[in-house]
Each structure stands twice: as C-alpha cells, then as structure tokens.
Design a protein around this motif. Sequence first.
Motif, PDB file in Angstrom:
ATOM      1  N   ARG A  18       0.833  -1.209   0.000  1.00  0.00           N
ATOM      2  CA  ARG A  18       0.000   0.000   0.000  1.00  0.00           C
ATOM      3  C   ARG A  18       0.867   1.259   0.000  1.00  0.00           C
ATOM      4  O   ARG A  18       0.545   2.236  -0.676  1.00  0.00           O
ATOM      5  CB  ARG A  18      -0.916   0.018   1.227  1.00  0.00           C
ATOM      6  N   ARG A  19       1.937   1.233   0.773  1.00  0.00           N
ATOM      7  CA  ARG A  19       2.827   2.393   0.830  1.00  0.00           C
ATOM      8  C   ARG A  19       3.433   2.659  -0.541  1.00  0.00           C
ATOM      9  O   ARG A  19       3.475   3.794  -1.003  1.00  0.00           O
ATOM     10  CB  ARG A  19       3.945   2.149   1.859  1.00  0.00           C
ATOM     11  N   ARG A  20       3.873   1.616  -1.206  1.00  0.00           N
ATOM     12  CA  ARG A  20       4.446   1.766  -2.543  1.00  0.00           C
ATOM     13  C   ARG A  20       3.401   2.259  -3.538  1.00  0.00           C
ATOM     14  O   ARG A  20       3.692   3.079  -4.415  1.00  0.00           O
ATOM     15  CB  ARG A  20       5.053   0.456  -3.029  1.00  0.00           C
ATOM     16  N   GLN A  21       2.212   1.740  -3.360  1.00  0.00           N
ATOM     17  CA  GLN A  21       1.127   2.149  -4.258  1.00  0.00           C
ATOM     18  C   GLN A  21       0.821   3.640  -4.066  1.00  0.00           C
ATOM     19  O   GLN A  21       0.643   4.365  -5.049  1.00  0.00           O
ATOM     20  CB  GLN A  21      -0.115   1.299  -3.948  1.00  0.00           C
ATOM     21  N   ARG A  22       0.798   4.094  -2.820  1.00  0.00           N
ATOM     22  CA  ARG A  22       0.531   5.511  -2.548  1.00  0.00           C
ATOM     23  C   ARG A  22       1.663   6.387  -3.083  1.00  0.00           C
ATOM     24  O   ARG A  22       1.429   7.441  -3.647  1.00  0.00           O
ATOM     25  CB  ARG A  22       0.380   5.745  -1.040  1.00  0.00           C
ATOM     26  N   SER A  23       2.896   5.956  -2.882  1.00  0.00           N
ATOM     27  CA  SER A  23       4.035   6.779  -3.337  1.00  0.00           C
ATOM     28  C   SER A  23       4.151   6.755  -4.868  1.00  0.00           C
ATOM     29  O   SER A  23       4.579   7.733  -5.459  1.00  0.00           O
ATOM     30  CB  SER A  23       5.349   6.333  -2.687  1.00  0.00           C
ATOM     31  N   GLY A  24       3.720   5.676  -5.515  1.00  0.00           N
ATOM     32  CA  GLY A  24       3.752   5.596  -6.976  1.00  0.00           C
ATOM     33  C   GLY A  24       2.646   6.426  -7.616  1.00  0.00           C
ATOM     34  O   GLY A  24       2.772   6.915  -8.731  1.00  0.00           O
ATOM     35  N   ALA A  25       1.537   6.607  -6.885  1.00  0.00           N
ATOM     36  CA  ALA A  25       0.409   7.373  -7.417  1.00  0.00           C
ATOM     37  C   ALA A  25       0.653   8.864  -7.321  1.00  0.00           C
ATOM     38  O   ALA A  25      -0.020   9.652  -7.957  1.00  0.00           O
ATOM     39  CB  ALA A  25      -0.871   7.005  -6.638  1.00  0.00           C
TER      40      ALA A  25
END
Length: 195
Positions: free
Chosen positions: A187-194
């Motif tokens: 989720r953290r990676r997904q948020r930072s990628g978005a």
Amino acid sequence: YILYEEAVEKKMNEFFPFAGQALGKAAELREGAYKKAEEAGDLEAMDEAISVDAPTFAGMAFMTAEMFNEAAEYFEKALSLNPNDSKLWYYKEYSDYRSGNYEEAIRSARTLEDSFKSTDAEVFKILANSYKDLAVAADESGDSQGFLDYRSQYEDAYRTYATYKGLLDDTPELLMSKAEEAEEERRRRQRSGAQ
C-alpha cells in the motif's frame, strides 16, 4: 559440602551456579526425607524436612546466575511445598519467561492474577511479552490464526500492564504479521507511486 568449597574458591560471579547446585542437592535430600516421613506418617519429621526452604534458595541462586531453566525447576519444587507464596509464582513466571517457556510463564501469571488478585505491573509486563513472543513464533511458523489469537492476548495483557503501571497511554506496540507488513508495504508503494 565439596561444591560449597569449590564455590568459595571461585569469583563471586561464578559463585551462583555452584550455590545453585549445592542448594539443589540439599533440596533433593530434603525432598527424600519428606517423602519418607510422609510414608511413615511422621508429621514432625515432615515439618523438619521442609523447614529450610532449599528449593527457593536454589532457584534464587540459579536465577541470579541467569540459569533460568534450572531456576524455574526449583521454583516449581518450592511451589509444591508452598503453593500460596505469590513471590514464588512471580519468580517462576520470570524464570520461565527468560528461558523461553512462555506457556509456563503465562500459567504462573494467570495464577497470580486469579488466585492472588495481583496488581503488580511487572507480572503483566511479562505476561504481555510472553504472548507477544508466542505471536511472533506463530507467525514465523505460518500459523496465522495462532498469531491473531496471541496478538489479541498480548494487547489485553499490555493494557492491564499499562493500567497498573499508571501509564497515560495504554496502547500496545503495533504487532503485525509478516503478511500484514507485506500488505502495508504494498500500500505504501502504491501511494508513493500514485503521487
């Protein structure tokens, strides 16, 4: 007596294992004398056999020497002679925890809570840590339900500890399974990628 002489010759930090062995031998001799007196129905001899608390002294010596398995063994023997001594239950809880016998530590803590109505924060700190270590072990072995059960018990024990300790914040340290940590990282990676 020979073990005692050896202990006197050693440095003080090496004394306690020898003292534990000597007192352990004394405890075994007294236990044998107690059993013989019990079989004979000799109440006076039974009282004499347990008048010196050798198992407790042996447990204390082993605990001081950080030989926690041995300490727990002798505290168990002392409790068989005096099950109403809350300090012995605490020493057994501590020794079992330090030796990794978490289930036994939990049993002692629950006895202190249920039978002695303990409000000693340290009892519940050890209880919480026992549950926490069992939760981690369950997670590492792939037992997700065991992890969830132990985590819940850890959180409850921690809150009790915090209450008796007088802490303003009774929130336990966040304990996540490996799967939860992986999901959190995803989720953290997904948020930072978005972003």
